[in-house]
Design a protein around this motif. Sequence first.
Motif, PDB file in Angstrom:
ATOM      1  N   PHE A 176       0.857  -1.183   0.000  1.00  0.00           N
ATOM      2  CA  PHE A 176       0.000   0.000   0.000  1.00  0.00           C
ATOM      3  C   PHE A 176       0.889   1.227   0.000  1.00  0.00           C
ATOM      4  O   PHE A 176       1.827   1.306   0.797  1.00  0.00           O
ATOM      5  N   GLU A 218      -8.579  -7.768   2.045  1.00  0.00           N
ATOM      6  CA  GLU A 218      -7.292  -7.265   2.553  1.00  0.00           C
ATOM      7  C   GLU A 218      -7.229  -5.745   2.485  1.00  0.00           C
ATOM      8  O   GLU A 218      -6.723  -5.098   3.408  1.00  0.00           O
ATOM      9  N   GLU A 255      -7.767  -0.343   9.646  1.00  0.00           N
ATOM     10  CA  GLU A 255      -6.647  -0.051  10.543  1.00  0.00           C
ATOM     11  C   GLU A 255      -6.093   1.349  10.308  1.00  0.00           C
ATOM     12  O   GLU A 255      -5.711   2.041  11.258  1.00  0.00           O
ATOM     13  N   ARG A 256      -6.052   1.776   9.052  1.00  0.00           N
ATOM     14  CA  ARG A 256      -5.561   3.126   8.739  1.00  0.00           C
ATOM     15  C   ARG A 256      -6.480   4.174   9.353  1.00  0.00           C
ATOM     16  O   ARG A 256      -6.015   5.166   9.921  1.00  0.00           O
ATOM     17  N   VAL A 284      -2.515   0.058  -4.474  1.00  0.00           N
ATOM     18  CA  VAL A 284      -2.022  -1.217  -3.987  1.00  0.00           C
ATOM     19  C   VAL A 284      -1.270  -1.875  -5.137  1.00  0.00           C
ATOM     20  O   VAL A 284      -1.786  -1.975  -6.251  1.00  0.00           O
ATOM     21  N   TRP A 313      -6.964  -3.249   5.735  1.00  0.00           N
ATOM     22  CA  TRP A 313      -5.923  -2.219   5.807  1.00  0.00           C
ATOM     23  C   TRP A 313      -6.561  -0.846   6.055  1.00  0.00           C
ATOM     24  O   TRP A 313      -6.089  -0.071   6.902  1.00  0.00           O
ATOM     25  N   THR A 334      -4.847   6.090  -2.202  1.00  0.00           N
ATOM     26  CA  THR A 334      -3.911   4.986  -2.006  1.00  0.00           C
ATOM     27  C   THR A 334      -3.988   4.025  -3.181  1.00  0.00           C
ATOM     28  O   THR A 334      -5.061   3.781  -3.722  1.00  0.00           O
TER      29      THR A 334
END
Length: 151
Positions: A3, A102, A109-110, A56, A106, A54
């Motif tokens: 990422f 996934e 959590e970010r 990936v 992510w 973002t």
Amino acid sequence: MNFRKATAADLPAIVGMLADDELGRLREDLRDPLPAAYTEAFNRIDRDPNQELTVVANETGALIGTLQLTFIPYLTYRGGIRAQIEAVRIRKDQRGQGLGREMFLWAIERAKSRGAHLLQLTTDKNRPDAIRFYESLGFKASHEGMKLHFP
């Protein structure tokens, strides 16, 4: 998966992913070169500390996904921060392998790491598979969303 923050060089791949579904192809313009509006939008997003565009990449460095997180400070919830996730896309040839899960894990959590007390999203009611996917991640349809489009 790797990422990282999107760069202007990533724009063609990002717009390609955004345009590569039944709804996206109706609203995106995937000409070469891309219309200047995409670069202008990228520059606005890139300058805004409350925006995170973002991408990936896989192990070879090829872009396989994208998402945008917006952090919205507001007065309710004692001056809380709400995170909004938008434009989540996975390259068509990479779908069905668990990458979306996934990417969302992510993003969750970010959002937490930036101090958000919730992560929200909107989804088109014509995407029942997406709705089931979001529910499997713990999202709840707690509000009725409404939009007013301008000409």
